[in-house]
Design a protein around this motif. Structure first.
Motif, mmCIF file in Angstrom:
data_model
loop_
_atom_site.group_PDB
_atom_site.id
_atom_site.type_symbol
_atom_site.label_atom_id
_atom_site.label_comp_id
_atom_site.label_asym_id
_atom_site.label_seq_id
_atom_site.Cartn_x
_atom_site.Cartn_y
_atom_site.Cartn_z
ATOM 1 N N GLY A 1 0.818 -1.215 0.000
ATOM 2 C CA GLY A 1 0.000 0.000 0.000
ATOM 3 C C GLY A 1 0.845 1.255 0.000
ATOM 4 O O GLY A 1 0.530 2.242 -0.680
ATOM 5 N N THR A 2 1.947 1.246 0.768
ATOM 6 C CA THR A 2 2.878 2.379 0.744
ATOM 7 C C THR A 2 3.425 2.593 -0.662
ATOM 8 O O THR A 2 3.460 3.723 -1.168
ATOM 9 C CB THR A 2 4.030 2.132 1.733
ATOM 10 N N GLN A 3 3.842 1.521 -1.293
ATOM 11 C CA GLN A 3 4.394 1.608 -2.644
ATOM 12 C C GLN A 3 3.377 2.199 -3.620
ATOM 13 O O GLN A 3 3.700 3.101 -4.409
ATOM 14 C CB GLN A 3 4.814 0.216 -3.112
ATOM 15 N N LEU A 4 2.136 1.725 -3.572
ATOM 16 C CA LEU A 4 1.110 2.214 -4.488
ATOM 17 C C LEU A 4 0.789 3.675 -4.209
ATOM 18 O O LEU A 4 0.644 4.477 -5.140
ATOM 19 C CB LEU A 4 -0.149 1.359 -4.364
ATOM 20 N N TYR A 5 0.662 4.026 -2.943
ATOM 21 C CA TYR A 5 0.355 5.408 -2.600
ATOM 22 C C TYR A 5 1.449 6.352 -3.086
ATOM 23 O O TYR A 5 1.166 7.412 -3.660
ATOM 24 C CB TYR A 5 0.170 5.536 -1.086
ATOM 25 N N LEU A 6 2.707 5.965 -2.897
ATOM 26 C CA LEU A 6 3.795 6.818 -3.347
ATOM 27 C C LEU A 6 3.878 6.889 -4.870
ATOM 28 O O LEU A 6 4.374 7.862 -5.427
ATOM 29 C CB LEU A 6 5.126 6.319 -2.773
ATOM 30 N N SER A 7 3.397 5.847 -5.555
ATOM 31 C CA SER A 7 3.414 5.874 -7.021
ATOM 32 C C SER A 7 2.411 6.862 -7.586
ATOM 33 O O SER A 7 2.614 7.413 -8.669
ATOM 34 C CB SER A 7 3.127 4.472 -7.581
ATOM 35 N N ASN A 8 1.304 7.100 -6.840
ATOM 36 C CA ASN A 8 0.251 7.981 -7.336
ATOM 37 C C ASN A 8 -0.688 8.323 -6.178
ATOM 38 O O ASN A 8 -1.734 7.691 -6.019
ATOM 39 C CB ASN A 8 -0.519 7.307 -8.473
ATOM 40 N N PRO A 9 -0.339 9.316 -5.354
ATOM 41 C CA PRO A 9 -1.178 9.636 -4.186
ATOM 42 C C PRO A 9 -2.614 9.978 -4.539
ATOM 43 O O PRO A 9 -3.528 9.686 -3.752
ATOM 44 C CB PRO A 9 -0.454 10.851 -3.574
ATOM 45 N N LEU B 1 2.666 8.887 4.533
ATOM 46 C CA LEU B 1 1.959 10.144 4.280
ATOM 47 C C LEU B 1 2.935 11.302 4.109
ATOM 48 O O LEU B 1 2.741 12.174 3.252
ATOM 49 C CB LEU B 1 0.995 10.430 5.430
ATOM 50 N N VAL B 2 3.979 11.315 4.913
ATOM 51 C CA VAL B 2 4.975 12.395 4.799
ATOM 52 C C VAL B 2 5.727 12.274 3.484
ATOM 53 O O VAL B 2 5.940 13.276 2.779
ATOM 54 C CB VAL B 2 5.930 12.358 6.002
ATOM 55 N N GLN B 3 6.137 11.049 3.114
ATOM 56 C CA GLN B 3 6.802 10.867 1.826
ATOM 57 C C GLN B 3 5.901 11.247 0.665
ATOM 58 O O GLN B 3 6.380 11.698 -0.380
ATOM 59 C CB GLN B 3 7.234 9.408 1.655
ATOM 60 N N GLY B 4 4.594 11.065 0.845
ATOM 61 C CA GLY B 4 3.639 11.394 -0.219
ATOM 62 C C GLY B 4 3.343 12.869 -0.347
ATOM 63 O O GLY B 4 2.514 13.266 -1.180
ATOM 64 N N GLY B 5 3.981 13.715 0.475
ATOM 65 C CA GLY B 5 3.837 15.165 0.317
ATOM 66 C C GLY B 5 2.885 15.817 1.292
ATOM 67 O O GLY B 5 2.287 16.852 0.980
ATOM 68 N N ALA B 6 2.726 15.255 2.492
ATOM 69 C CA ALA B 6 1.818 15.828 3.479
ATOM 70 C C ALA B 6 2.219 17.263 3.825
ATOM 71 O O ALA B 6 3.407 17.603 3.876
ATOM 72 C CB ALA B 6 1.820 14.973 4.747
ATOM 73 N N ALA B 7 1.227 18.091 4.069
ATOM 74 C CA ALA B 7 1.468 19.473 4.448
ATOM 75 C C ALA B 7 2.116 19.544 5.825
ATOM 76 O O ALA B 7 1.969 18.635 6.649
ATOM 77 C CB ALA B 7 0.150 20.248 4.453
#
Length: 448
Positions: A124-132, A161-167
Motif C-alpha cells: 500500500g505504501t508503494q502504491l500510494y507513493l506511485s500515485n497519491p 503520508l509524509v513521503q507522499g507530500g503531506a502538508a
C-alpha cells in the motif's frame, strides 16, 4: 533481500554452501562465464510478466470470495506480490487494499492475518507513493491507522503520508497524535526513528564532512567498503574499498569502484521490514554462493556477500566494545559523525529485527518491475527489499552480458583473504541534482 518473496533463512542456508576464493593482489578480473540461463531468455521473460499481469484481474481482489483468513494467506501474499511488481493504477485495487488496511484497528488478529495486513501496508505504501491521487482510499486508511493502529503500523502510515507530500500542519498534527498515543515513543524503534525523521524536515542538519568518514579506521586490520549514495535512492551509489592496511584499492592508479543500487521496491523507510537499505555500519562476513536456478531470479548467478547489522543473529563482531548499545555503535564512527542520526539507521534497523542484508545481483529483467520506469538514471539495476543490488544483465537468448558481482567478490577476496571480514558503510551525501557522486569528488574528499 531481493524483491522476491523471501525464502526461509533455514532453507536458503541449507541450499547454499559456503564458497570463498582468495587472492593476494587485486589484478585482472576473472573472465565472466558465457553461460545461458533459460529463465533469462526473451520467451521466459514474456511468460513471467504475463503471469503477473494475469494475477491482477479485478475479480482477484474480491474480499467476499477471498476474505482475510488464515486459509487465504498464501493467496493474498501472492496477489500482493504481483501488485507490487505491476503497480496497477486501479480504483478496485485502492478500495481492496484500503479495506485490508482497515484491519490495522482490530485488536485481535491471527499471525497469518497479521502477515497479510503487514504486506498490504508495505505494498500500500508503494502504491500510494506511485500515485497519491489514485490511491486516496489507502491514504485515508493510513490516517486512520495513525489514530488506532499499533506502533509499527502507525509509524509506517505517518512515514508514507509524509513521503507522499503531506502538508507541514498535517505532519505536525499526526506526529503530536502519535506522541500522545504512545508516551514511551522514544523506546520504540519504529516511532523514535520515524518521528525523528519527520521532525528533521523542519530542522535540517548539515552533513558532516565525507573526508572524516573516508579517512577513519573502524578497526585495525579490517577491510572497509563504502557505498556512497544520494538521498534519492533511484540514483546509483558509488562503491569504493579500503584494504586491511587502510589503503584505498586502486586499479591502474584509479580508485576501484562499482555502482550499486540501494532502492527498495516498496519505497519504505529503512526502519521497516522490506524498506530502503539503511545508512550506517554493517559487518561483512564472507559470502554465500548462489548456484541454484531456484533462486536465480531473486539473486542472479553469482555469490552473495553477507552483511550483518547490530543485534542480528550470527554477527561475529561489532568491535570496540560490542553491539549492545548505541554509544558502543557510535564509537565505531569518527567523532564528527557520531551524532549524525542518519548514520544510526542500521543500528535501529537491527534493534527492530531487520536482517538478512546482502550484496547480490538479480536474474530479473529490468523491465519486470513496473516502477523501474520511474528511475531512468538507474536503468539496468533492479530494486530489492532491503539489499544492495549489483548490475546483472542478460540478452534475449539468456546469455550473460554484464555483471558486477564478480568484480566485487574478486576485490574482497583479493584484499581480505579467503575468509574476508570487515565493515561496510552506507552513507547519503546530499546534492540538489541527485546526480551520482563522481570518482573525482571522492578523490577530492580523500585528499582533504
Amino acid at each position: 533481500m531481493n524483491a522476491q518473496l523471501r525464502p526461509s533463512p533455514q532453507r536458503f542456508l541449507r541450499t547454499l554452501a559456503c564458497l570463498l576464493t582468495g587472492a593476494t593482489v587485486l589484478v585482472a578480473l576473472p573472465a565472466q562465464p558465457q553461460m545461458i540461463v533459460l529463465q533469462a531468455t526473451a520467451a521466459a521473460r514474456v511468460k513471467q510478466r504475463e503471469q503477473q499481469v494475469q494475477q491482477i484481474r479485478p475479480d482477484r481482489y474480491d474480499l467476499t470470495r477471498y476474505p482475510i483468513t488464515d486459509a487465504n494467506e498464501r493467496y493474498w501474499r501472492n496477489l500482493l506480490w504481483s501488485t507490487a511488481i505491476t503497480e496497477p493504477q486501479s480504483a478496485v485495487v485502492d478500495a481492496t487494499i484500503a479495506q485490508i488496511l482497515s484491519l490495522t484497528a482490530r485488536q485481535r488478529l491471527s499471525n497469518a492475518q497479521r502477515r497479510t495486513v503487514e504486506m498490504a501496508m508495505q505494498v500500500g505504501t508503494q502504491l500510494y507513493l506511485s500515485n497519491p491521487t489514485q490511491y486516496e482510499g489507502i491514504k485515508q486508511q493510513f490516517q486512520q491507522t495513525i489514530k488506532r493502529g499499533n506502533a509499527e503500523w502507525a509509524a509506517m502510515s505517518l512515514s508514507a503520508l509524509v513521503q507522499g507530500g503531506a502538508a507541514v500542519e498535517d505532519r505536525k498534527q499526526w506526529s503530536d497524535r502519535l506522541q500522545q498515543r504512545f508516551p514511551q515513543w522514544r523506546n520504540n524503534p519504529y516511532l523514535f526513528t520515524t518521528l525523528e525523521a519527520v521532525g528533521s524536515l523542519d530542522r535540517p542538519r548539515k552533513t558532516p564532512p565525507l573526508k572524516d568518514l573516508l579517512n577513519w579506521t573502524i578497526a585495525p586490520g579490517q577491510l572497509q567498503m563504502y557505498v556512497i549514495c544520494r538521498p534519492d535512492r533511484g540514483t546509483v551509489c558509488q562503491t569504493i574499498l579500503k584494504d586491511r592496511r587502510g589503503q584505498f584499492v586502486r586499479q591502474k592508479g584509479e580508485l576501484w569502484s562499482v555502482p550499486l543500487l540501494t532502492r527498495s521496491l516498496h519505497g519504505l523507510a529503512s526502519i521497516f521490514t522490506r524498506g530502503q537499505t539503511p545508512q550506517g555500519l554493517y559487518r561483512i562476513e564472507g559470502s554465500i554462493p548462489q548456484p541454484d536456478t531456484e533462486f536465480f531470479r531473486a539473486y542472479g548467478t553469482f555469490a552473495l556477500v553477507n552483511l550483518f547489522v547490530p543485534f542480528e543473529a550470527g554477527v561475529k563482531a561489532f568491535d570496540r566494545p560490542g553491539q549492545g548499545n548505541l554509544s558502543a555503535y557510535q564509537s565505531l564512527l569518527p567523532p564528527s559523525w557520531r551524532n549524525e542520526v542518519s548514520m544510526q539507521q542500521s543500528y535501529w534497523a537491527g534493534r527492530a529485527g531487520r536482517g538478512l542484508f546482502r550484496i547480490h545481483g538479480s536474474g530479473e529483467a529490468p523491465t519486470f518491475f513496473t516502477n523501474n520506469s520511474r528511475y531512468p538514471t538507474s536503468a539496468g539495476w533492479n530494486p530489492t527489499i532491503g539489499c544492495l543490488s549489483a548490475l546483472e544483465l542478460y540478452d534475449q537468448t539468456g546469455r550473460l552480458q554484464q555483471a558486477d558481482m564478480p568484480k566485487i567478490l574478486n576485490a574482497l577476496t583479493s584484499v581480505g583473504g579467503q575468509n574476508f571480514t570487515g565493515y561496510l558503510i552506507v552513507v547519503e551525501i546530499p546534492d540538489p541534482a541527485n546526480v551520482p557522486l563522481s570518482i573525482e569528488e571522492i578523490e577530492a574528499a580523500i585528499a582533504l
